[in-house]
Design a protein around this motif. Structure first.
Motif, PDB file in Angstrom:
ATOM      1  N   LEU A   1      -1.192   5.458  -3.162  1.00 55.85           N
ATOM      2  CA  LEU A   1       0.251   5.593  -3.035  1.00 55.85           C
ATOM      3  C   LEU A   1       0.824   4.555  -2.073  1.00 55.85           C
ATOM      4  O   LEU A   1       1.855   3.925  -2.347  1.00 55.85           O
ATOM      5  CB  LEU A   1       0.599   7.000  -2.565  1.00 55.85           C
ATOM      6  CG  LEU A   1       2.079   7.302  -2.308  1.00 55.85           C
ATOM      7  CD1 LEU A   1       2.892   7.085  -3.576  1.00 55.85           C
ATOM      8  CD2 LEU A   1       2.248   8.724  -1.783  1.00 55.85           C
ATOM      9  N   ASN A   2       0.117   4.334  -0.971  1.00 58.68           N
ATOM     10  CA  ASN A   2       0.599   3.361   0.013  1.00 58.68           C
ATOM     11  C   ASN A   2       0.592   1.942  -0.545  1.00 58.68           C
ATOM     12  O   ASN A   2       1.545   1.174  -0.336  1.00 58.68           O
ATOM     13  CB  ASN A   2      -0.274   3.439   1.276  1.00 58.68           C
ATOM     14  CG  ASN A   2       0.253   2.574   2.398  1.00 58.68           C
ATOM     15  OD1 ASN A   2      -0.160   1.427   2.565  1.00 58.68           O
ATOM     16  ND2 ASN A   2       1.161   3.132   3.179  1.00 58.68           N
ATOM     17  N   ILE A   3      -0.479   1.604  -1.261  1.00 64.16           N
ATOM     18  CA  ILE A   3      -0.560   0.264  -1.855  1.00 64.16           C
ATOM     19  C   ILE A   3       0.540   0.081  -2.910  1.00 64.16           C
ATOM     20  O   ILE A   3       1.163  -0.978  -3.006  1.00 64.16           O
ATOM     21  CB  ILE A   3      -1.955   0.036  -2.466  1.00 64.16           C
ATOM     22  CG1 ILE A   3      -3.011  -0.005  -1.368  1.00 64.16           C
ATOM     23  CG2 ILE A   3      -1.978  -1.244  -3.283  1.00 64.16           C
ATOM     24  CD1 ILE A   3      -4.425  -0.094  -1.878  1.00 64.16           C
ATOM     25  N   THR A   4       0.803   1.124  -3.686  1.00 61.98           N
ATOM     26  CA  THR A   4       1.848   1.045  -4.701  1.00 61.98           C
ATOM     27  C   THR A   4       3.221   0.842  -4.058  1.00 61.98           C
ATOM     28  O   THR A   4       4.028   0.024  -4.517  1.00 61.98           O
ATOM     29  CB  THR A   4       1.852   2.314  -5.557  1.00 61.98           C
ATOM     30  OG1 THR A   4       0.555   2.500  -6.145  1.00 61.98           O
ATOM     31  CG2 THR A   4       2.897   2.224  -6.651  1.00 61.98           C
ATOM     32  N   LEU A   5       3.475   1.574  -2.979  1.00 62.72           N
ATOM     33  CA  LEU A   5       4.761   1.433  -2.294  1.00 62.72           C
ATOM     34  C   LEU A   5       4.923   0.049  -1.674  1.00 62.72           C
ATOM     35  O   LEU A   5       6.024  -0.524  -1.672  1.00 62.72           O
ATOM     36  CB  LEU A   5       4.890   2.515  -1.216  1.00 62.72           C
ATOM     37  CG  LEU A   5       5.006   3.961  -1.721  1.00 62.72           C
ATOM     38  CD1 LEU A   5       5.041   4.934  -0.548  1.00 62.72           C
ATOM     39  CD2 LEU A   5       6.236   4.144  -2.600  1.00 62.72           C
TER      40      LEU A   5
ATOM     41  N   LYS B   1       5.877   1.073 -15.205  1.00 60.08           N
ATOM     42  CA  LYS B   1       4.470   1.491 -15.253  1.00 60.08           C
ATOM     43  C   LYS B   1       4.001   2.055 -13.920  1.00 60.08           C
ATOM     44  O   LYS B   1       3.287   3.061 -13.874  1.00 60.08           O
ATOM     45  CB  LYS B   1       3.595   0.309 -15.667  1.00 60.08           C
ATOM     46  CG  LYS B   1       3.877  -0.201 -17.080  1.00 60.08           C
ATOM     47  CD  LYS B   1       3.040  -1.427 -17.411  1.00 60.08           C
ATOM     48  CE  LYS B   1       3.364  -1.946 -18.805  1.00 60.08           C
ATOM     49  NZ  LYS B   1       2.576  -3.165 -19.134  1.00 60.08           N
ATOM     50  N   LEU B   2       4.401   1.406 -12.822  1.00 60.13           N
ATOM     51  CA  LEU B   2       3.945   1.858 -11.501  1.00 60.13           C
ATOM     52  C   LEU B   2       4.726   3.066 -10.995  1.00 60.13           C
ATOM     53  O   LEU B   2       4.245   3.778 -10.099  1.00 60.13           O
ATOM     54  CB  LEU B   2       4.066   0.715 -10.490  1.00 60.13           C
ATOM     55  CG  LEU B   2       3.111  -0.467 -10.681  1.00 60.13           C
ATOM     56  CD1 LEU B   2       3.354  -1.511  -9.605  1.00 60.13           C
ATOM     57  CD2 LEU B   2       1.657   0.002 -10.629  1.00 60.13           C
ATOM     58  N   ALA B   3       5.911   3.310 -11.543  1.00 57.93           N
ATOM     59  CA  ALA B   3       6.701   4.457 -11.085  1.00 57.93           C
ATOM     60  C   ALA B   3       5.986   5.784 -11.348  1.00 57.93           C
ATOM     61  O   ALA B   3       6.236   6.790 -10.664  1.00 57.93           O
ATOM     62  CB  ALA B   3       8.069   4.453 -11.772  1.00 57.93           C
ATOM     63  N   LYS B   4       5.052   5.782 -12.298  1.00 63.39           N
ATOM     64  CA  LYS B   4       4.298   6.998 -12.598  1.00 63.39           C
ATOM     65  C   LYS B   4       3.321   7.356 -11.478  1.00 63.39           C
ATOM     66  O   LYS B   4       2.861   8.494 -11.393  1.00 63.39           O
ATOM     67  CB  LYS B   4       3.532   6.809 -13.904  1.00 63.39           C
ATOM     68  CG  LYS B   4       4.423   6.523 -15.108  1.00 63.39           C
ATOM     69  CD  LYS B   4       3.611   6.247 -16.354  1.00 63.39           C
ATOM     70  CE  LYS B   4       4.503   5.901 -17.543  1.00 63.39           C
ATOM     71  NZ  LYS B   4       3.694   5.602 -18.772  1.00 63.39           N
ATOM     72  N   LEU B   5       3.006   6.378 -10.614  1.00 64.44           N
ATOM     73  CA  LEU B   5       2.064   6.623  -9.521  1.00 64.44           C
ATOM     74  C   LEU B   5       2.738   7.156  -8.264  1.00 64.44           C
ATOM     75  O   LEU B   5       2.079   7.357  -7.247  1.00 64.44           O
ATOM     76  CB  LEU B   5       1.319   5.320  -9.175  1.00 64.44           C
ATOM     77  CG  LEU B   5       0.491   4.701 -10.311  1.00 64.44           C
ATOM     78  CD1 LEU B   5      -0.138   3.397  -9.845  1.00 64.44           C
ATOM     79  CD2 LEU B   5      -0.578   5.677 -10.789  1.00 64.44           C
TER      80      LEU B   5
ATOM     81  N   LEU C   1      10.149  10.823   2.462  1.00 59.84           N
ATOM     82  CA  LEU C   1      10.524  10.764   3.874  1.00 59.84           C
ATOM     83  C   LEU C   1       9.914  11.912   4.658  1.00 59.84           C
ATOM     84  O   LEU C   1       9.771  11.831   5.893  1.00 59.84           O
ATOM     85  CB  LEU C   1      12.055  10.788   4.010  1.00 59.84           C
ATOM     86  CG  LEU C   1      12.809   9.564   3.480  1.00 59.84           C
ATOM     87  CD1 LEU C   1      14.313   9.762   3.633  1.00 59.84           C
ATOM     88  CD2 LEU C   1      12.359   8.294   4.196  1.00 59.84           C
ATOM     89  N   ASN C   2       9.549  12.992   3.982  1.00 59.88           N
ATOM     90  CA  ASN C   2       8.887  14.111   4.658  1.00 59.88           C
ATOM     91  C   ASN C   2       7.408  13.846   4.905  1.00 59.88           C
ATOM     92  O   ASN C   2       6.760  14.598   5.625  1.00 59.88           O
ATOM     93  CB  ASN C   2       9.047  15.384   3.822  1.00 59.88           C
ATOM     94  CG  ASN C   2      10.497  15.819   3.728  1.00 59.88           C
ATOM     95  OD1 ASN C   2      11.248  15.752   4.711  1.00 59.88           O
ATOM     96  ND2 ASN C   2      10.914  16.256   2.538  1.00 59.88           N
ATOM     97  N   ASN C   3       6.876  12.810   4.286  1.00 60.87           N
ATOM     98  CA  ASN C   3       5.469  12.445   4.447  1.00 60.87           C
ATOM     99  C   ASN C   3       5.362  11.423   5.591  1.00 60.87           C
ATOM    100  O   ASN C   3       5.823  10.292   5.477  1.00 60.87           O
ATOM    101  CB  ASN C   3       4.932  11.845   3.140  1.00 60.87           C
ATOM    102  CG  ASN C   3       3.436  11.608   3.183  1.00 60.87           C
ATOM    103  OD1 ASN C   3       2.835  11.485   4.248  1.00 60.87           O
ATOM    104  ND2 ASN C   3       2.810  11.542   2.012  1.00 60.87           N
ATOM    105  N   GLU C   4       4.770  11.830   6.698  1.00 60.68           N
ATOM    106  CA  GLU C   4       4.699  10.952   7.862  1.00 60.68           C
ATOM    107  C   GLU C   4       3.912   9.679   7.587  1.00 60.68           C
ATOM    108  O   GLU C   4       4.203   8.625   8.160  1.00 60.68           O
ATOM    109  CB  GLU C   4       4.080  11.704   9.049  1.00 60.68           C
ATOM    110  CG  GLU C   4       4.939  12.858   9.560  1.00 60.68           C
ATOM    111  CD  GLU C   4       4.319  13.506  10.782  1.00 60.68           C
ATOM    112  OE1 GLU C   4       3.246  13.036  11.215  1.00 60.68           O
ATOM    113  OE2 GLU C   4       4.906  14.469  11.301  1.00 60.68           O
ATOM    114  N   ASN C   5       2.916   9.767   6.719  1.00 57.23           N
ATOM    115  CA  ASN C   5       2.092   8.587   6.433  1.00 57.23           C
ATOM    116  C   ASN C   5       2.857   7.539   5.615  1.00 57.23           C
ATOM    117  O   ASN C   5       2.538   6.351   5.688  1.00 57.23           O
ATOM    118  CB  ASN C   5       0.823   8.994   5.678  1.00 57.23           C
ATOM    119  CG  ASN C   5      -0.077   9.891   6.494  1.00 57.23           C
ATOM    120  OD1 ASN C   5      -0.138   9.768   7.734  1.00 57.23           O
ATOM    121  ND2 ASN C   5      -0.782  10.806   5.834  1.00 57.23           N
ATOM    122  N   GLN C   6       3.810   7.979   4.831  1.00 52.88           N
ATOM    123  CA  GLN C   6       4.546   7.065   3.953  1.00 52.88           C
ATOM    124  C   GLN C   6       6.012   6.916   4.365  1.00 52.88           C
ATOM    125  O   GLN C   6       6.787   6.281   3.645  1.00 52.88           O
ATOM    126  CB  GLN C   6       4.484   7.571   2.501  1.00 52.88           C
ATOM    127  CG  GLN C   6       3.129   7.997   2.017  1.00 52.88           C
ATOM    128  CD  GLN C   6       2.134   6.846   1.996  1.00 52.88           C
ATOM    129  OE1 GLN C   6       2.513   5.680   1.985  1.00 52.88           O
ATOM    130  NE2 GLN C   6       0.838   7.180   2.002  1.00 52.88           N
TER     131      GLN C   6
END
Length: 514
Positions: free
Chosen positions: A22-26, A9-13, A55-60
């Protein structure tokens, strides 16, 4: 959460345009990824390539790197990384890292992936097969032990070992001059992985004077156990070469290994690697005679043949089989020890039987077997209530079905039929309940037993013209509980009826009306 299929269910986010969501989900995924089943579900749900792209997203990047590290723990998951761009992006971030030390999460992920041969080859083939060169250059420039550990993991695969031939000189020079123990351990470990026939180990050891260095490191107390272990692995690797094995055996290294074996006999890893060195040397004719005729290595191998560690036993068995084929005297000794090991249980049974026979002879001589059971004539010197095994109280839970099939030996000091299994009567109070010498009266006819119970229940023992002490007032029983005397020390006035009838004071029972 596993039952609710939360991962699917969460993989869709992932990914999501809202960075906070996105950060909370990760982070939730990271907490769940400590469970191996959840990690497997993440791989099956297609989350791996999504995390690689993040990995290309510096925030995540950091949280995605930690998640990828957890997914790389499982060997089955490592295979999936080769179908993504993770290795390529990882190599680029390690090589272009701005500081002297690479981020821990980054190099940890690379170290795990290097354990997979396919991923290790992708690292070597990075940037037109310059990936290994870049990693070694960075590791030696900054003396980075973590990057060197990554290089060491790459060197353990058969497909990658030949790529290290160009760096043998650099590794040999580093061993002689390196003062950083953490970095030195990884360098020695890398050399220990390179057990290939294309290397002339005798020339390598002589050129960098490594024989004396090896003997020095193997002396007990000269180095840390991690370094000692890797040095032993290195010795096992170079002993693949016949001339090198002969050179080491003539230098006295076998005696040093035996001394180290005595000092580190509790360390299974060190013992296993020393035994493996003996196994390697036994293969060469030039060293076989030295080990068998001039050292005590076979004797130590016989002692380790029955070691608790299965791998140590296996290598010892292989080595001793080779020794048996080439030396008749040691072959006989090995056969005798194997016979003792395989028949140890039978020998132990014989010893126990002899001990029991001797004990019975002593008991017969001093009349110990004729001593009475607990009750009249009880001798506390012969047996104490503490000798009664706890199973006598715990084995049967139903107090109404205790003793129909119980067998008692002569040494039992009291019969548990007289004591309820719920523990309400202590063995300390047995003298108040086991009367008339503790003799037992057995009824093999249930009808007769029930007739006696009914007669007892209908009888009136109470004389109204006499004052009784309340301890003497009988309590009327029923078909399940026998008539007994009330006792303040017991919460329950009656005891369970059993298959064995016990003979108590005649003044309270019809068994002896007089």
């Amino acid at each position: 959460m596993r039952e609710e299929k939360i991962v699917i269910k969460l993989a869709k986010l992932v990914p999501h345009e809202q960075e906070d969501l996105l950060n909370i989900t990760l982070r939730l995924f990271l907490n769940l990824s400590f469970d191996s089943i959840v990690r497997s579900e993440m791989i099956k749900s297609g989350l791996l390539p999504k995390l690689v792209n993040l990995l290309n997203n510096e925030n995540q990047r950091i949280i995605s790197m930690c998640l990828l590290y957890h997914l790389s723990i499982d060997d089955s998951s490592k295979e999936m990384f080769k179908f993504t761009k993770c290795v390529e992006m990882l190599m680029k971030m390690i090589i272009e890292s701005p500081g002297e030390q690479v981020d821990l999460e980054l190099v940890a992920l690379g170290t795990n992936l290097a354990l997979n041969s396919k991923c290790a080859m992708q690292m070597i083939e990075y940037s037109k097969k310059k990936g290994l060169k870049f990693l070694i250059k960075r590791a030696f420039k900054f003396r980075d032990a973590l990057v060197m550990k990554l290089v060491r993991n790459i060197s353990q695969h058969d497909e990658t070992k030949n790529f290290f031939l160009d760096y043998m000189g650099l590794l040999g020079e580093t061993i002689k001059s390196e003062t950083n123990d953490d970095f030195l351990i990884e360098v020695v470990g890398t050399l220990g992985n390179l057990n290939i026939s294309d290397i002339d180990y005798e020339m390598f050891l002589n050129e960098y004077n490594l024989v004396n260095w090896i003997k020095k490191m193997l002396q007990p107390g000269n180095a840390e156990d991690d370094l000692v272990l890797d040095v032993i692995v290195l010795v096992g690797a170079v002993c693949n070469d016949d001339s090198c094995a002969n050179m080491l055996s003539n230098s006295g290294i076998i005696e040093i290994l035996i001394e180290l074996l005595n000092a580190k006999q509790e360390d299974d890893e060190i013992v296993l690697q020393i035994v493996y060195v003996f196994y390697q040397m036994i293969f060469h004719k030039s060293t076989r005679e030295i080990i068998i005729k001039k050292t005590q290595a076979p004797a130590y191998l016989i002692d380790l043949m029955n070691d608790k560690n299965a791998e140590v036993r296996r290598v010892c068995s292989f080595t001793l089989d080779i020794i048996s084929d080439y030396d008749e005297d040691w072959s006989k000794k090995i056969q005798i020890e194997k016979f003792r090991h395989h028949n140890s249980q039978w020998l132990e049974m014989i010893e126990v039987s002899q001990e029991n026979e001797l004990r019975n002879q002593i008991n017969d001589r001093y009349g110990m077997n004729d001593m009475p059971i607990y009750g009249s004539g009880y001798n506390p010197y012969y047996q104490t209530p503490d000798d009664e095994p706890l199973e006598n109280y715990l084995e049967v839970q139903d107090a109404d079905a205790v003793t129909m099939n119980r067998n008692y030996e002569m040494g039992d000091y009291y019969h548990t039929e007289t004591v309820p299994y719920d523990g309400r009567i202590s063995p300390d109070n047995m003298q108040d309940y086991v009367r008339n010498g503790g003799n037992l009266e057995f009824y093999d006819d249930d009808d007769k037993m029930l007739e006696q119970v009914e007669m007892r229940n209908n009888a009136n023992f109470y004389d109204e013209g006499r004052e009784y002490d309340r301890r003497e007032v009988p309590i009327k029983g029923n078909d399940y509980y026998e008539v007994d005397v009330y006792d303040d020390r017991s919460r329950y006035p009656s005891r369970p009826k059993t298959g064995h009838r016990y003979n108590v004071d005649s003044s309270y029972y019809l068994d002896d009306p007089n």
